[in-house]
Design a protein around this motif. Structure first.
Motif, mmCIF file in Angstrom:
data_model
loop_
_atom_site.group_PDB
_atom_site.id
_atom_site.type_symbol
_atom_site.label_atom_id
_atom_site.label_comp_id
_atom_site.label_asym_id
_atom_site.label_seq_id
_atom_site.Cartn_x
_atom_site.Cartn_y
_atom_site.Cartn_z
ATOM 1 N N LEU A 15 4.986 -4.756 2.619
ATOM 2 C CA LEU A 15 5.497 -3.877 1.637
ATOM 3 C C LEU A 15 4.858 -2.635 1.229
ATOM 4 C CD1 LEU A 15 6.533 -6.619 -0.894
ATOM 5 C CD2 LEU A 15 8.133 -5.596 0.935
ATOM 6 N N GLY A 16 3.300 -2.838 1.619
ATOM 7 C CA GLY A 16 2.689 -1.818 1.225
ATOM 8 C C GLY A 16 1.234 -2.083 1.285
ATOM 9 N N PHE A 17 0.434 -1.160 0.783
ATOM 10 C CA PHE A 17 -1.050 -1.803 0.668
ATOM 11 C C PHE A 17 -1.806 -1.080 -0.670
ATOM 12 C CE2 PHE A 17 -0.546 2.211 3.358
ATOM 13 C CZ PHE A 17 -1.189 3.132 2.806
ATOM 14 N N GLY A 18 -2.934 -1.591 -0.874
ATOM 15 C CA GLY A 18 -3.529 -1.367 -2.249
ATOM 16 C C GLY A 18 -5.044 -1.750 -2.101
ATOM 17 N N ALA A 19 -5.544 -1.698 -3.229
ATOM 18 C CA ALA A 19 -7.287 -2.310 -3.284
ATOM 19 C C ALA A 19 -7.270 -3.441 -4.040
ATOM 20 C CB ALA A 19 -8.063 -1.080 -3.654
ATOM 21 N N VAL A 30 -4.589 -7.748 -10.012
ATOM 22 C CA VAL A 30 -5.308 -8.438 -9.279
ATOM 23 C C VAL A 30 -5.399 -7.212 -7.997
ATOM 24 C CG1 VAL A 30 -4.995 -10.727 -9.768
ATOM 25 C CG2 VAL A 30 -3.460 -9.739 -8.286
ATOM 26 N N ALA A 31 -4.404 -6.410 -7.713
ATOM 27 C CA ALA A 31 -4.395 -5.374 -6.786
ATOM 28 C C ALA A 31 -4.115 -4.125 -7.135
ATOM 29 C CB ALA A 31 -3.810 -5.944 -5.495
ATOM 30 N N PHE A 32 -4.507 -3.279 -6.928
ATOM 31 C CA PHE A 32 -4.134 -1.863 -7.290
ATOM 32 C C PHE A 32 -3.083 -1.164 -6.467
ATOM 33 C CE2 PHE A 32 -8.549 -1.790 -9.211
ATOM 34 C CZ PHE A 32 -8.172 -1.823 -10.601
ATOM 35 N N HIS A 33 -2.316 -0.747 -6.686
ATOM 36 C CA HIS A 33 -1.051 -0.071 -5.846
ATOM 37 C C HIS A 33 -1.469 1.221 -5.263
ATOM 38 C CE1 HIS A 33 2.432 2.363 -5.073
ATOM 39 N NE2 HIS A 33 2.918 1.353 -4.730
ATOM 40 N N GLN A 34 -1.599 1.367 -4.155
ATOM 41 C CA GLN A 34 -1.742 2.577 -3.384
ATOM 42 C C GLN A 34 -0.577 3.281 -2.681
ATOM 43 O OE1 GLN A 34 -5.313 1.993 -0.935
ATOM 44 N NE2 GLN A 34 -6.437 2.464 -2.711
ATOM 45 N N ALA A 35 0.442 2.610 -1.791
ATOM 46 C CA ALA A 35 1.306 3.096 -1.197
ATOM 47 C C ALA A 35 2.241 1.582 -1.202
ATOM 48 C CB ALA A 35 0.978 3.603 0.354
#
Length: 180
Positions: free
Chosen positions: A141-145, A162-167
């Protein structure tokens, strides 16, 4: 269109390595031939060497894009990955997060991943490690940190990030009105 300089290559590979680690080699040496990264108008493109040779016959000002855009360099020299790189990062991702169906839509709207929407996470994911986000059907679905390590996620509050949205793949729809 030109090859990346040493500094650009270092910055670019450090960013990509956050998601796929040493698997960068697998992007360049594929079974269907050799591939390369080239810079054009502050954007990094991924293409086969054959396509690159064909593109060299065109003048720079005539090229709009060639290959797949992996991201762009900012004016300050930082590199930002674009969602178009997801197709190539997902198969080689070392750290993954799977979302529950209830969190999937929220992530696609650009929100961070909460503990309550987390279904699974790869073991030994470190804090601030690059992660690829999947739904429960293993569709990227996307990626993050990662905002928390795997151990911290187990004991986190359900409303904790728990995870930051990036794209994410929903960016195409959200930016549709600005493309015209």
């Amino acid at each position: 269109m030109r090859p990346l300089t040493a500094d650009e290559t270092k910055t670019f590979f450090e960013k990509v390595a956050r998601y796929i680690g040493e698997n960068i080699r697998l992007l360049l040496e594929r079974p269907d031939g050799l591939y390369c990264f080239r810079l054009h108008k502050d954007r990094v493109y991924y293409m086969s060497e054959a396509l690159m040779r064909h593109a060299l016959s065109f003048p720079r000002h005539a090229l709009i894009s060639v290959g797949t855009c992996f991201g762009k360099f900012t004016k300050s020299g930082k590199f930002h990955l674009h969602v178009t790189a997801l197709e190539f990062l997902a198969p080689y991702a070392q750290h993954k997060i799977w979302l529950k169906a209830s969190m999937e839509q929220q992530f696609l709207y650009g929100h961070h991943v909460l503990k309550s929407g987390l279904a699974r996470v790869t073991e030994n994911t470190a804090k601030y490690q690059g992660v690829v986000v999947y739904n429960m059907k293993d569709v990227p679905l996307g990626f993050g940190a990662a905002a928390k390590s795997t151990a911290e996620c187990r004991h986190a509050d359900p409303t904790a990030i728990v995870a930051f949205h990036q794209a994410d793949i929903g960016q195409y729809i959200r930016s549709e009105d600005t493309l015209t």
